[in-house]
Write a protein that holds these residues in place. Structure first.
Motif, PDB file in Angstrom:
ATOM      1  N   GLN A   1       0.824  -1.219   0.000  1.00  0.00           N
ATOM      2  CA  GLN A   1       0.000   0.000   0.000  1.00  0.00           C
ATOM      3  C   GLN A   1       0.853   1.264   0.000  1.00  0.00           C
ATOM      4  O   GLN A   1       0.354   2.352  -0.287  1.00  0.00           O
ATOM      5  N   ALA A   2       2.145   1.125   0.312  1.00  0.00           N
ATOM      6  CA  ALA A   2       3.020   2.288   0.376  1.00  0.00           C
ATOM      7  C   ALA A   2       4.439   1.885   0.013  1.00  0.00           C
ATOM      8  O   ALA A   2       4.813   0.710   0.109  1.00  0.00           O
ATOM      9  N   CYS A   3       5.225   2.871  -0.413  1.00  0.00           N
ATOM     10  CA  CYS A   3       6.632   2.623  -0.694  1.00  0.00           C
ATOM     11  C   CYS A   3       7.468   3.784  -0.187  1.00  0.00           C
ATOM     12  O   CYS A   3       6.998   4.930  -0.106  1.00  0.00           O
ATOM     13  N   ILE A   4       8.713   3.484   0.169  1.00  0.00           N
ATOM     14  CA  ILE A   4       9.627   4.461   0.754  1.00  0.00           C
ATOM     15  C   ILE A   4      10.989   4.322   0.096  1.00  0.00           C
ATOM     16  O   ILE A   4      11.495   3.206  -0.057  1.00  0.00           O
ATOM     17  N   SER A   5      11.592   5.459  -0.277  1.00  0.00           N
ATOM     18  CA  SER A   5      12.934   5.410  -0.850  1.00  0.00           C
ATOM     19  C   SER A   5      13.723   6.651  -0.493  1.00  0.00           C
ATOM     20  O   SER A   5      13.187   7.762  -0.478  1.00  0.00           O
ATOM     21  N   ALA A   6      15.012   6.459  -0.192  1.00  0.00           N
ATOM     22  CA  ALA A   6      15.945   7.568   0.009  1.00  0.00           C
ATOM     23  C   ALA A   6      16.890   7.652  -1.179  1.00  0.00           C
ATOM     24  O   ALA A   6      17.918   8.317  -1.121  1.00  0.00           O
ATOM     25  N   GLY A   7      16.524   6.989  -2.271  1.00  0.00           N
ATOM     26  CA  GLY A   7      17.352   6.972  -3.465  1.00  0.00           C
ATOM     27  C   GLY A   7      17.106   8.169  -4.364  1.00  0.00           C
ATOM     28  O   GLY A   7      16.640   9.226  -3.918  1.00  0.00           O
ATOM     29  N   ASN A   8      17.408   8.006  -5.637  1.00  0.00           N
ATOM     30  CA  ASN A   8      17.260   9.051  -6.641  1.00  0.00           C
ATOM     31  C   ASN A   8      15.836   9.607  -6.637  1.00  0.00           C
ATOM     32  O   ASN A   8      14.882   8.914  -6.985  1.00  0.00           O
ATOM     33  N   THR A   9      15.672  10.866  -6.224  1.00  0.00           N
ATOM     34  CA  THR A   9      14.336  11.460  -6.076  1.00  0.00           C
ATOM     35  C   THR A   9      13.568  11.463  -7.383  1.00  0.00           C
ATOM     36  O   THR A   9      12.393  11.093  -7.435  1.00  0.00           O
ATOM     37  N   GLY A  10      14.222  11.897  -8.455  1.00  0.00           N
ATOM     38  CA  GLY A  10      13.553  11.942  -9.751  1.00  0.00           C
ATOM     39  C   GLY A  10      13.110  10.576 -10.223  1.00  0.00           C
ATOM     40  O   GLY A  10      12.014  10.422 -10.775  1.00  0.00           O
ATOM     41  N   ALA A  11      13.955   9.574 -10.016  1.00  0.00           N
ATOM     42  CA  ALA A  11      13.616   8.220 -10.428  1.00  0.00           C
ATOM     43  C   ALA A  11      12.456   7.672  -9.606  1.00  0.00           C
ATOM     44  O   ALA A  11      11.564   7.009 -10.136  1.00  0.00           O
ATOM     45  N   CYS A  12      12.464   7.962  -8.304  1.00  0.00           N
ATOM     46  CA  CYS A  12      11.390   7.493  -7.436  1.00  0.00           C
ATOM     47  C   CYS A  12      10.065   8.138  -7.834  1.00  0.00           C
ATOM     48  O   CYS A  12       9.042   7.456  -7.982  1.00  0.00           O
ATOM     49  N   ALA A  13      10.081   9.453  -8.030  1.00  0.00           N
ATOM     50  CA  ALA A  13       8.866  10.158  -8.442  1.00  0.00           C
ATOM     51  C   ALA A  13       8.404   9.690  -9.811  1.00  0.00           C
ATOM     52  O   ALA A  13       7.206   9.478 -10.046  1.00  0.00           O
ATOM     53  N   GLY A  14       9.350   9.505 -10.722  1.00  0.00           N
ATOM     54  CA  GLY A  14       9.009   9.050 -12.067  1.00  0.00           C
ATOM     55  C   GLY A  14       8.439   7.649 -12.082  1.00  0.00           C
ATOM     56  O   GLY A  14       7.439   7.372 -12.763  1.00  0.00           O
ATOM     57  N   ALA A  15       9.069   6.734 -11.329  1.00  0.00           N
ATOM     58  CA  ALA A  15       8.597   5.350 -11.289  1.00  0.00           C
ATOM     59  C   ALA A  15       7.193   5.266 -10.716  1.00  0.00           C
ATOM     60  O   ALA A  15       6.343   4.521 -11.217  1.00  0.00           O
ATOM     61  N   CYS A  16       6.933   6.044  -9.660  1.00  0.00           N
ATOM     62  CA  CYS A  16       5.607   6.000  -9.042  1.00  0.00           C
ATOM     63  C   CYS A  16       4.541   6.589  -9.968  1.00  0.00           C
ATOM     64  O   CYS A  16       3.418   6.089 -10.028  1.00  0.00           O
ATOM     65  N   GLN A  17       4.895   7.646 -10.705  1.00  0.00           N
ATOM     66  CA  GLN A  17       3.907   8.229 -11.610  1.00  0.00           C
ATOM     67  C   GLN A  17       3.656   7.333 -12.826  1.00  0.00           C
ATOM     68  O   GLN A  17       2.539   7.258 -13.331  1.00  0.00           O
ATOM     69  N   LEU A  18       4.705   6.639 -13.283  1.00  0.00           N
ATOM     70  CA  LEU A  18       4.558   5.767 -14.450  1.00  0.00           C
ATOM     71  C   LEU A  18       3.906   4.433 -14.098  1.00  0.00           C
ATOM     72  O   LEU A  18       3.091   3.917 -14.867  1.00  0.00           O
ATOM     73  N   LYS A  19       4.273   3.885 -12.947  1.00  0.00           N
ATOM     74  CA  LYS A  19       3.799   2.550 -12.586  1.00  0.00           C
ATOM     75  C   LYS A  19       2.522   2.591 -11.739  1.00  0.00           C
ATOM     76  O   LYS A  19       1.577   1.851 -11.987  1.00  0.00           O
ATOM     77  N   VAL A  20       2.515   3.460 -10.731  1.00  0.00           N
ATOM     78  CA  VAL A  20       1.384   3.508  -9.809  1.00  0.00           C
ATOM     79  C   VAL A  20       0.226   4.295 -10.403  1.00  0.00           C
ATOM     80  O   VAL A  20      -0.943   4.046 -10.101  1.00  0.00           O
ATOM     81  N   LYS A  21       0.548   5.279 -11.230  1.00  0.00           N
ATOM     82  CA  LYS A  21      -0.425   6.156 -11.905  1.00  0.00           C
ATOM     83  C   LYS A  21      -0.964   7.212 -10.941  1.00  0.00           C
ATOM     84  O   LYS A  21      -0.852   7.113  -9.725  1.00  0.00           O
ATOM     85  N   LYS A  22      -1.543   8.224 -11.547  1.00  0.00           N
ATOM     86  CA  LYS A  22      -2.056   9.366 -10.769  1.00  0.00           C
ATOM     87  C   LYS A  22      -3.508   9.134 -10.350  1.00  0.00           C
ATOM     88  O   LYS A  22      -4.227   8.348 -10.954  1.00  0.00           O
ATOM     89  N   LEU A  23      -3.904   9.867  -9.307  1.00  0.00           N
ATOM     90  CA  LEU A  23      -5.296   9.843  -8.863  1.00  0.00           C
ATOM     91  C   LEU A  23      -6.187  10.479  -9.935  1.00  0.00           C
ATOM     92  O   LEU A  23      -5.723  11.304 -10.726  1.00  0.00           O
ATOM     93  N   PRO A  24      -7.472  10.132  -9.960  1.00  0.00           N
ATOM     94  CA  PRO A  24      -8.378  10.711 -10.955  1.00  0.00           C
ATOM     95  C   PRO A  24      -8.369  12.237 -10.914  1.00  0.00           C
ATOM     96  O   PRO A  24      -8.493  12.839  -9.847  1.00  0.00           O
TER      97      PRO A  24
END
Length: 338
Positions: free
Chosen positions: A96-119
């Motif tokens: 239900q949640a994910c946490i990362s201290a890694g590459n910020t852009g990659a984390c934000a990008g992966a979540c937007q591409l894979k998890v998708k945005k809210l309606p």
């Protein structure tokens, strides 16, 4: 509740990340942590601890996205990376949640591409809680979107208001947009267009343009800006707080050593209010799951608190509340010029 943690992300991975994840289990009742990364490295760290059995799982990822790698390319080509696999767990409902201290852009990008945005959400934004002399405020965006449109900034205002209400308990947050002057005529065309959208929405208590110095004057609870400006502001505030507190401690020690020892607990309490580790991490507002992005230099305390933040985000049903706020806005279209 299952919380995926990028065990390989950050300057102190995997040791501090795994320690923090295990400690975080004490703060979220019924939670399971899924450590994502190189299995041999994860198991070697887990061997140092007791009591995690049954509440910690491992998902192997053979690749790691470095801090200096281009985010979008890394997400696209490193499909076996810990960040991408972590995002996939949220996307398919395994976490239900994910946490990362890694590459910020990659984390934000992966979540937007894979998890998708809210309606109805046009672009996700990273929100951070910044302590001020008059109480905490929410700053959004601090790095997910460095070239936003006016409608992106407008929606950041909506989403950050919901976050402020739920997490900080501020009933009717005052919202401002960062500019170079408080007058309506000041700022870029982007700022002016976003300000008009914010002003026109009755669900937003918009107070107008705010300058950098206004963040600490108690006149605003939510501050909207693009990711470039927000990231600069955040890093400057972190460095200034650390520098001031260290200077105060040093001056006390030199002027009156006996007073320094007496006031050390006070200085420590002040530092705790301004230490990013105490706040855990920053949520990526606008995605369907919960994504908490941590400072690259996060130690175990920051990760422990990030687990706590993720649990609270889920319990508060923040995504449902954000979606409702976006729906009430009527889906304001983006101005063609931006």
């Amino acid at each position: 509740m299952r919380i995926a943690v990028d065990a390989m992300g950050g300057d102190h991975a995997p040791g501090e990340i795994i320690r923090g994840a295990i400690e975080g289990l004490e703060l979220v009742e019924g939670a399971t942590v899924v450590l994502v990364g190189r299995e041999d490295a994860i198991r070697a760290e887990l061997a140092k601890y007791d009591g995690w059995q049954g509440r910690v799982e491992i998902v192997h990822a053979g690749e790691v996205i470095g801090m200096d790698e281009p985010p979008i390319d890394a997400v696209r080509y490193k499909r076996d990376s810990s960040i991408v696999k972590m995002a996939k767990l949220v996307a398919d409902g395994s976490a239900q949640a994910c946490i990362s201290a890694g590459n910020t852009g990659a984390c934000a990008g992966a979540c937007q591409l894979k998890v998708k945005k809210l309606p109805g959400v046009h672009r996700a934004g990273i929100a951070v809680v910044i302590p001020s002399f008059h109480g905490p405020l929410v700053l959004c965006d601090v790095g997910a979107n460095i070239a936003p449109r006016a409608d992106h900034l407008y929606q950041y205002g909506i989403m950050a208001c919901v976050y402020s209400q739920a997490v900080l308990g501020i009933k009717d947050p005052r919202v401002g947009i960062i500019s170079i002057g408080e007058e309506d005529i000041k700022g870029t065309e982007l700022i002016k267009a976003a300000a008009e959208l914010l002003k026109a929405d009755p669900q937003i208590r918009f107070v107008g343009n705010v300058e950098g110095r206004d963040l600490f004057r108690g006149i605003v609870d939510v501050v909207v800006c693009d990711g470039f400006v927000g990231n600069v502001v955040l890093k400057m505030v972190e460095a200034l707080a650390e520098g001031l507190i260290k200077t105060i401690g040093r001056e006390l020690a030199e002027e009156a050593p006996e007073m320094a020892q007496r006031f050390e607990p006070v200085v420590q309490r002040i530092w705790a209010r301004h230490d990013y580790s105490e706040h855990g991490g920053a949520p990526l507002l606008g995605v369907r799951g919960v994504c908490i992005i941590c400072h690259g230099s996060s130690g175990h305390r920051a990760i422990r608190n990030a687990v706590r933040v993720a649990g609270r985000y889920i319990h508060q049903n923040l995504n449902e509340r954000i979606a409702e706020g976006i729906a009430r806005s009527g889906g304001v279209p983006a101005p063609s010029a931006h």
